[in-house]
Structure formats: structure tokens, C-alpha cells
Design a protein around this motif. Structure first.
Motif, PDB file in Angstrom:
ATOM      1  N   CYS A   9      -7.963 -15.036   7.242  1.00 12.18           N
ATOM      2  CA  CYS A   9      -8.974 -15.934   6.698  1.00 12.18           C
ATOM      3  C   CYS A   9      -8.280 -17.020   5.883  1.00 12.18           C
ATOM      4  N   LEU A  49      -7.612  -6.058  17.675  1.00 14.44           N
ATOM      5  CA  LEU A  49      -7.812  -7.179  16.763  1.00 14.44           C
ATOM      6  C   LEU A  49      -7.739  -6.728  15.314  1.00 14.44           C
ATOM      7  N   CYS A  92     -18.958 -13.963  10.799  1.00 12.65           N
ATOM      8  CA  CYS A  92     -17.710 -13.431  11.346  1.00 12.65           C
ATOM      9  C   CYS A  92     -17.825 -11.931  11.594  1.00 12.65           C
ATOM     10  N   ILE A 145     -17.515  -9.938  15.279  1.00 13.47           N
ATOM     11  CA  ILE A 145     -16.510  -8.907  15.510  1.00 13.47           C
ATOM     12  C   ILE A 145     -17.162  -7.593  15.923  1.00 13.47           C
ATOM     13  N   SER A 173     -18.310  -7.543  19.513  1.00 11.94           N
ATOM     14  CA  SER A 173     -17.345  -8.045  20.492  1.00 11.94           C
ATOM     15  C   SER A 173     -16.860  -7.003  21.485  1.00 11.94           C
ATOM     16  N   ARG A 217      -9.124 -25.111  15.539  1.00 11.80           N
ATOM     17  CA  ARG A 217      -9.673 -23.784  15.280  1.00 11.80           C
ATOM     18  C   ARG A 217     -10.513 -23.245  16.438  1.00 11.80           C
ATOM     19  N   LEU A 277     -12.066 -14.361  20.053  1.00  6.21           N
ATOM     20  CA  LEU A 277     -12.659 -13.226  20.771  1.00  6.21           C
ATOM     21  C   LEU A 277     -12.920 -13.564  22.231  1.00  6.21           C
ATOM     22  N   ILE A 295     -13.037 -17.328  14.856  1.00 10.90           N
ATOM     23  CA  ILE A 295     -12.973 -15.934  15.302  1.00 10.90           C
ATOM     24  C   ILE A 295     -13.681 -15.772  16.640  1.00 10.90           C
ATOM     25  N   CYS A 337      -5.913 -12.282  12.819  1.00  9.58           N
ATOM     26  CA  CYS A 337      -6.532 -13.508  12.319  1.00  9.58           C
ATOM     27  C   CYS A 337      -6.643 -13.428  10.802  1.00  9.58           C
ATOM     28  N   TYR A 359     -11.395  -3.313  16.695  1.00 12.32           N
ATOM     29  CA  TYR A 359     -11.124  -4.163  15.548  1.00 12.32           C
ATOM     30  C   TYR A 359     -10.803  -3.358  14.290  1.00 12.32           C
ATOM     31  N   VAL A 362      -8.220  -8.444  11.349  1.00 13.21           N
ATOM     32  CA  VAL A 362      -8.735  -9.616  10.644  1.00 13.21           C
ATOM     33  C   VAL A 362      -8.723  -9.352   9.145  1.00 13.21           C
ATOM     34  N   VAL A 403     -10.971  -4.740  10.196  1.00 15.31           N
ATOM     35  CA  VAL A 403     -11.147  -5.850   9.269  1.00 15.31           C
ATOM     36  C   VAL A 403     -10.690  -5.376   7.887  1.00 15.31           C
TER      37      VAL A 403
END
Length: 216
Positions: free
Chosen positions: A71, A106, A144, A148, A151, A51, A95, A91, A69, A155, A108, A157
């Protein structure tokens, strides 16, 4: 499109893999348990790695146009007193590799954790339950989110509350802004929603909640 797909080890992951390869996209899969994938196609390859193995992740990320990504189910289980944050650590590693490779897009999937006023009572109640009864999950997911948001990536999510509902063929709904979310979503609708968002390249900088249109 070339897709880096991290940790597709559950039902939603296999469904998503089938959707992308069925569209003709090539998928670079990264997993620490690749034997869980039972899917025959020439349009994907598997990179096995831990991971937080940045070196193993690098080729997967470097060759992809977008990074996804998922979960893993074990994040929702675990032990209350466990202070580790495997999902957030994974994560963070992704990143760092994205930054090195110059990748910015990205996607997620993650449980709802923060108790947000704007998402209504259902989402706030779920966040409170998670914090009280599953503190290990709450800690991991919040860490997480923080990674994110800070970053600098573009993104999206996609959040959910209960991903174990029976599949509802009438589809999914996304709760955005002040819209109220319902309680759960099926794995199929979670994957379908994520696929649609990735293909449309939508919801940049947002964290919408997905749920089954029909709750059962």
C-alpha cells in the motif's frame, strides 16, 4: 523464488527488496516512480507502469512465483472529499493479470479499516477514526478488501494501524483471531513480518495485524 513486487516506493519497500535479494531471490519490481529506489543489485529489475496498466504488469506477474502489493503512503494522505480509489483499482488490475497468467499466491499490506469485534477495541477504534477523519482512505481500503476476498486467490493481507513508529529491535507481534492488537509498527518490522510470511508461505486466507512488540 521469483517475486513480483508492486509499488515498493516507500521505506518498507526498499527494505523488503533488500531482504529478498539478500536471500538470493529475484525480484521483478513494478512501480510508477522507480527513481525512488536507490539500491544496487543484479537480482532485480524494474518495470515502469501506471497503477492500472494491465499490459505493463503482465510480464512481471507471468515470471513470478508470488505477487506482493504494498500500500503506497499517499493512500493514507490524500483529500477527504476524494472519491477515487487508486489502491483498490491497482489491486483489481493486478488480480485480473494474475487470473490471466494463472497465478494464485498474493500478499498485500494495507491499513486496518473494518471495525472488527474479534480484533479488540484498538483495531475497532482505529477503523472508526479512519472512517470519520480519512473517509477517502477508508473507502479505498475497504474496496481493496472486497476485491481480494472475492478474487479466488490464495491471499494474505498483512494489516497495520500506524506504520510510522520508531523501529523496535525486539521485533514484531502478529494479532490473530481473538488476540488484541496494539497501535503501531515500524516500517522495518512491517517489511520483516511480510518477508517472513512470504518465505514461510503462511496465513493463507487471513488478514493478521502486525505491530511492534515494544510500543514507543
Amino acid at each position: 523464488m521469483k517475486v513480483a513486487l508492486f509499488w515498493p516506493d516507500a521505506e518498507a519497500g526498499e527494505y523488503l527488496l533488500k531482504k529478498f535479494t539478500g536471500r538470493g531471490d529475484f525480484v521483478y519490481v513494478y512501480s510508477d516512480a522507480p527513481e525512488s529506489l536507490q539500491f544496487d543489485s543484479m537480482l532485480y529489475e524494474i518495470q515502469r507502469g501506471a497503477r492500472t496498466d494491465a499490459a505493463a504488469m503482465e510480464r512481471v506477474v507471468a515470471l513470478a512465483d508470488v505477487v506482493i502489493c504494498l500500500c503506497p503512503p499517499q493512500v493514507l494522505r490524500g483529500k477527504r472529499k476524494d472519491v477515487s480509489t487508486p489502491f483498490a483499482d491497482g489491486i483489481a488490475c493486478v488480480l485480473s493479470v494474475m487470473k490471466k497468467c494463472g497465478k494464485t499466491r498474493l500478499f498485500v499490506t494495507a491499513p486496518v479499516a473494518e471495525s472488527e469485534q474479534k480484533q479488540g477495541r484498538t483495531a475497532r477504534a482505529f477503523g472508526k477514526v479512519l472512517r470519520k477523519f480519512f473517509p477517502h482512505t477508508y473507502r479505498d481500503v475497504c474496496k481493496c478488501y472486497e476485491a481480494i476476498r472475492s478474487s479466488g486467490t490464495d491471499y494474505t493481507v498483512l494489516r497495520y494501524m500506524n506504520p510510522y513508529l520508531k523501529h523496535a529491535k525486539d521485533g514484531y507481534v502478529l494479532a490473530e483471531g481473538d488476540a488484541k492488537a496494539k497501535t503501531g509498527v515500524s516500517m522495518e518490522n512491517l517489511a520483516q513480518c511480510l518477508f517472513d510470511i512470504v518465505v514461510a508461505d503462511s496465513y493463507k486466507g487471513q488478514m493478521p495485524i502486525v505491530y511492534n512488540k515494544h510500543q514507543s
